[in-house]
Design a protein around this motif. Sequence first.
Motif, PDB file in Angstrom:
ATOM      1  N   ILE A 188      18.158   9.009   9.244  1.00 40.65           N
ATOM      2  CA  ILE A 188      19.078   7.401  10.046  1.00 40.65           C
ATOM      3  C   ILE A 188      18.125   6.536   9.707  1.00 40.65           C
ATOM      4  CG2 ILE A 188      20.336   6.808  11.202  1.00 40.65           C
ATOM      5  CD1 ILE A 188      21.314   8.803  12.239  1.00 40.65           C
ATOM      6  N   LEU A 189      16.727   6.487  10.108  1.00 39.61           N
ATOM      7  CA  LEU A 189      15.982   4.785   9.741  1.00 39.61           C
ATOM      8  C   LEU A 189      15.672   4.709   8.829  1.00 39.61           C
ATOM      9  CD1 LEU A 189      13.451   6.188  12.869  1.00 39.61           C
ATOM     10  CD2 LEU A 189      14.876   4.112  13.079  1.00 39.61           C
ATOM     11  N   LEU A 190      15.331   5.406   7.789  1.00 38.82           N
ATOM     12  CA  LEU A 190      15.064   5.358   6.616  1.00 38.82           C
ATOM     13  C   LEU A 190      16.131   4.767   5.921  1.00 38.82           C
ATOM     14  CD1 LEU A 190      13.498   8.727   5.951  1.00 38.82           C
ATOM     15  CD2 LEU A 190      12.204   6.247   6.160  1.00 38.82           C
ATOM     16  N   SER A 191      16.933   5.189   5.757  1.00 40.48           N
ATOM     17  CA  SER A 191      18.615   4.701   5.344  1.00 40.48           C
ATOM     18  C   SER A 191      18.619   3.717   5.651  1.00 40.48           C
ATOM     19  CB  SER A 191      19.559   6.151   5.681  1.00 40.48           C
ATOM     20  OG  SER A 191      19.650   7.136   5.325  1.00 40.48           O
ATOM     21  N   ALA A 192      18.516   3.358   6.799  1.00 43.09           N
ATOM     22  CA  ALA A 192      18.869   1.618   7.534  1.00 43.09           C
ATOM     23  C   ALA A 192      17.707   0.870   6.554  1.00 43.09           C
ATOM     24  CB  ALA A 192      18.796   1.528   9.040  1.00 43.09           C
ATOM     25  N   ILE A 193      16.440   0.930   6.812  1.00 40.23           N
ATOM     26  CA  ILE A 193      15.659   1.032   5.970  1.00 40.23           C
ATOM     27  C   ILE A 193      16.187   0.095   4.408  1.00 40.23           C
ATOM     28  CG2 ILE A 193      13.164   0.356   5.432  1.00 40.23           C
ATOM     29  CD1 ILE A 193      12.137   1.560   7.157  1.00 40.23           C
ATOM     30  N   SER A 194      16.691   1.118   3.687  1.00 43.68           N
ATOM     31  CA  SER A 194      16.798   1.421   2.006  1.00 43.68           C
ATOM     32  C   SER A 194      18.122   0.201   2.590  1.00 43.68           C
ATOM     33  CB  SER A 194      16.577   2.540   1.547  1.00 43.68           C
ATOM     34  OG  SER A 194      17.807   3.268   2.278  1.00 43.68           O
ATOM     35  N   PHE A 195      19.072   0.506   3.310  1.00 39.91           N
ATOM     36  CA  PHE A 195      20.122   0.259   3.633  1.00 39.91           C
ATOM     37  C   PHE A 195      19.595  -1.927   2.981  1.00 39.91           C
ATOM     38  CE2 PHE A 195      24.391  -2.291   4.976  1.00 39.91           C
ATOM     39  CZ  PHE A 195      25.246  -1.599   4.581  1.00 39.91           C
ATOM     40  N   SER A 196      18.823  -1.965   4.683  1.00 44.56           N
ATOM     41  CA  SER A 196      18.759  -4.164   4.443  1.00 44.56           C
ATOM     42  C   SER A 196      17.765  -4.227   3.071  1.00 44.56           C
ATOM     43  CB  SER A 196      18.345  -3.517   5.707  1.00 44.56           C
ATOM     44  OG  SER A 196      19.156  -3.716   6.517  1.00 44.56           O
ATOM     45  N   SER A 197      16.508  -3.393   3.269  1.00 48.68           N
ATOM     46  CA  SER A 197      15.434  -4.026   1.995  1.00 48.68           C
ATOM     47  C   SER A 197      15.896  -3.432   0.643  1.00 48.68           C
ATOM     48  CB  SER A 197      14.040  -3.642   2.751  1.00 48.68           C
ATOM     49  OG  SER A 197      14.128  -1.734   2.200  1.00 48.68           O
ATOM     50  N   GLY A 198      16.713  -2.358   0.445  1.00 47.99           N
ATOM     51  CA  GLY A 198      16.580  -2.572  -0.893  1.00 47.99           C
ATOM     52  C   GLY A 198      15.912  -0.684  -1.475  1.00 47.99           C
ATOM     53  N   ILE A 199      16.768  -0.368  -2.468  1.00 49.38           N
ATOM     54  CA  ILE A 199      16.489   0.816  -2.730  1.00 49.38           C
ATOM     55  C   ILE A 199      15.684   0.640  -4.353  1.00 49.38           C
ATOM     56  CG2 ILE A 199      17.450   3.986  -3.350  1.00 49.38           C
ATOM     57  CD1 ILE A 199      18.840   2.766  -1.608  1.00 49.38           C
ATOM     58  N   ALA A 200      14.687   0.499  -5.388  1.00 47.73           N
ATOM     59  CA  ALA A 200      14.230   0.565  -6.280  1.00 47.73           C
ATOM     60  C   ALA A 200      14.874   1.570  -6.783  1.00 47.73           C
ATOM     61  CB  ALA A 200      12.807   0.682  -6.205  1.00 47.73           C
ATOM     62  N   THR A 201      15.477   1.557  -8.076  1.00 46.72           N
ATOM     63  CA  THR A 201      16.166   2.554  -9.234  1.00 46.72           C
ATOM     64  C   THR A 201      15.296   3.097  -9.768  1.00 46.72           C
ATOM     65  OG1 THR A 201      17.343   0.771  -9.352  1.00 46.72           O
ATOM     66  CG2 THR A 201      18.318   1.686  -7.760  1.00 46.72           C
ATOM     67  N   THR A 202      15.932   3.708 -11.035  1.00 53.60           N
ATOM     68  CA  THR A 202      15.293   4.128 -12.386  1.00 53.60           C
ATOM     69  C   THR A 202      15.521   3.752 -13.163  1.00 53.60           C
ATOM     70  OG1 THR A 202      17.189   5.953 -12.858  1.00 53.60           O
ATOM     71  CG2 THR A 202      14.641   6.172 -11.522  1.00 53.60           C
ATOM     72  N   GLN A 203      16.720   2.508 -12.661  1.00 54.11           N
ATOM     73  CA  GLN A 203      17.077   0.823 -14.220  1.00 54.11           C
ATOM     74  C   GLN A 203      15.754  -0.232 -13.666  1.00 54.11           C
ATOM     75  OE1 GLN A 203      21.164  -0.883 -12.785  1.00 54.11           O
ATOM     76  NE2 GLN A 203      21.292  -1.629 -15.020  1.00 54.11           N
ATOM     77  N   VAL A 204      15.991  -0.567 -14.577  1.00 49.74           N
ATOM     78  CA  VAL A 204      14.738  -1.797 -15.459  1.00 49.74           C
ATOM     79  C   VAL A 204      15.394  -2.627 -16.477  1.00 49.74           C
ATOM     80  CG1 VAL A 204      13.150   0.361 -15.156  1.00 49.74           C
ATOM     81  CG2 VAL A 204      13.998  -0.452 -17.420  1.00 49.74           C
ATOM     82  N   THR A 205      14.044  -3.646 -15.538  1.00 47.89           N
ATOM     83  CA  THR A 205      14.152  -4.716 -16.219  1.00 47.89           C
ATOM     84  C   THR A 205      12.996  -5.119 -17.652  1.00 47.89           C
ATOM     85  OG1 THR A 205      13.602  -6.131 -14.984  1.00 47.89           O
ATOM     86  CG2 THR A 205      15.181  -6.625 -15.217  1.00 47.89           C
ATOM     87  N   VAL A 206      13.279  -5.500 -18.625  1.00 49.52           N
ATOM     88  CA  VAL A 206      12.060  -5.465 -19.337  1.00 49.52           C
ATOM     89  C   VAL A 206      10.663  -6.884 -19.407  1.00 49.52           C
ATOM     90  CG1 VAL A 206      12.516  -3.129 -20.731  1.00 49.52           C
ATOM     91  CG2 VAL A 206      13.087  -5.780 -21.410  1.00 49.52           C
ATOM     92  N   ILE A 207       9.570  -6.963 -19.046  1.00 44.32           N
ATOM     93  CA  ILE A 207       9.300  -7.768 -19.727  1.00 44.32           C
ATOM     94  C   ILE A 207       8.490  -8.034 -21.237  1.00 44.32           C
ATOM     95  CG2 ILE A 207       6.828  -9.187 -18.871  1.00 44.32           C
ATOM     96  CD1 ILE A 207       6.937  -7.081 -16.453  1.00 44.32           C
ATOM     97  N   PRO A 208       8.803  -8.850 -21.560  1.00 46.63           N
ATOM     98  CA  PRO A 208       8.836  -9.787 -22.727  1.00 46.63           C
ATOM     99  C   PRO A 208       7.460  -9.372 -23.273  1.00 46.63           C
ATOM    100  CG  PRO A 208      10.632 -11.523 -21.674  1.00 46.63           C
ATOM    101  CD  PRO A 208       9.650 -10.625 -20.608  1.00 46.63           C
ATOM    102  N   GLY A 209       7.273  -9.142 -24.494  1.00 39.76           N
ATOM    103  CA  GLY A 209       5.783  -9.219 -25.481  1.00 39.76           C
ATOM    104  C   GLY A 209       5.254  -8.002 -24.433  1.00 39.76           C
ATOM    105  N   GLU A 210       5.907  -7.234 -23.560  1.00 42.83           N
ATOM    106  CA  GLU A 210       4.935  -6.545 -23.347  1.00 42.83           C
ATOM    107  C   GLU A 210       5.466  -4.181 -23.938  1.00 42.83           C
ATOM    108  OE1 GLU A 210       2.513  -5.972 -20.452  1.00 42.83           O
ATOM    109  OE2 GLU A 210       2.328  -7.881 -21.106  1.00 42.83           O
TER     110      GLU A 210
END
Length: 338
Positions: A105-127
């Motif tokens: 529950i504590l870990l779920s509450a943290i992720s709900f507020s601060s966000g979850i890092a997903t495997t969906q990405v944005t890319v940096i141009p030129g990299e």
Amino acid sequence: MLTLIPTIIVLGALIFFHEFGHFIVAKLSGIKVNEFSMGFGPQILKIKGKETDYFIRLLPLGGYVKMEGEDAATSDPRAFNNKPPLTRLAVILAGPLMNFLIAAILLSAISFSSGIATTQVTVIPGEPAAEAGIRDGDVIYAVDGIKVNSWEDVVDRISNRPKEQVEITVSRNNTLITYNVTAKEDPDTKRGIIGIKTVVVKHSLSRSLQFGIQKTFWITKMILVGLAQMLTGKAAVDVVGPVGIFQIVEEAAKNGIFQVMYIAALISINLGLFNIFPIPALDGGRCVFIILEILRGRPIDLEKEGFIHFIGFVILMIFMIIVLFKDISKLDLIKWIK
């Protein structure tokens, strides 16, 4: 004293929920509960209930639920030892399981507020990732042919391959596409990078709950792995007691409520694990005797069981004293005096 308050709150809450797990399952099972106590030693507060007396005691480093017939024979049909073995097993295991539930529950509450890092990405141009053809919105499906389940998996597998070609499989419009990307070496960390960033999802209840449960299992696994390494001599033995926990919570409190919640989740998982170890006087030790009773078809003599639990309790107290002195020896006494 102000730095002591977060520690008392954290430990008090975790111990309360552990004992509440025993208490509520005992009540639901029809077992007579004589006493619910938070802390040890002299009582500070007593509330007399219809059947159960509730206590707050001076030392906030423990607690207990006292059930009728738990350690002595009695003819009361509502006594703990007169209930079926599986019922007693459920009551004993409810405490540690409550600790795992609170951690999730504590870990779920943290992720709900601060966000979850997903495997969906944005890319940096030129990299490297962008040059290879990976696009914004792609979801990393596998690295080097191995399916990934989290952003941490992606980072770990790429970071171990600096200056090497990495096979990245992405999901785009329900289609899997594979790219060969040559990872760069980060000049500071010397780890492999390909120029991608995670998309963080906030305020998603379903994802947060899923993350909290997965993270609880992952932390539990890591603790067990670390314990196995300590027992086999592959890692140094490092155990902390109340003083060590106080220092950890104190440092976490400086970094905000989420850090305190995360440390509380770690402590809760450790508390749950420690209690299910098959050590006399702990929940796990009591479970062993119930399982033996099931296998034998008859209960263990209560006096013999009680004596073994007493020996286990004495050994645990000696261990706690050793850990306490170890923690105190690490303190910067000059800092604390100031």
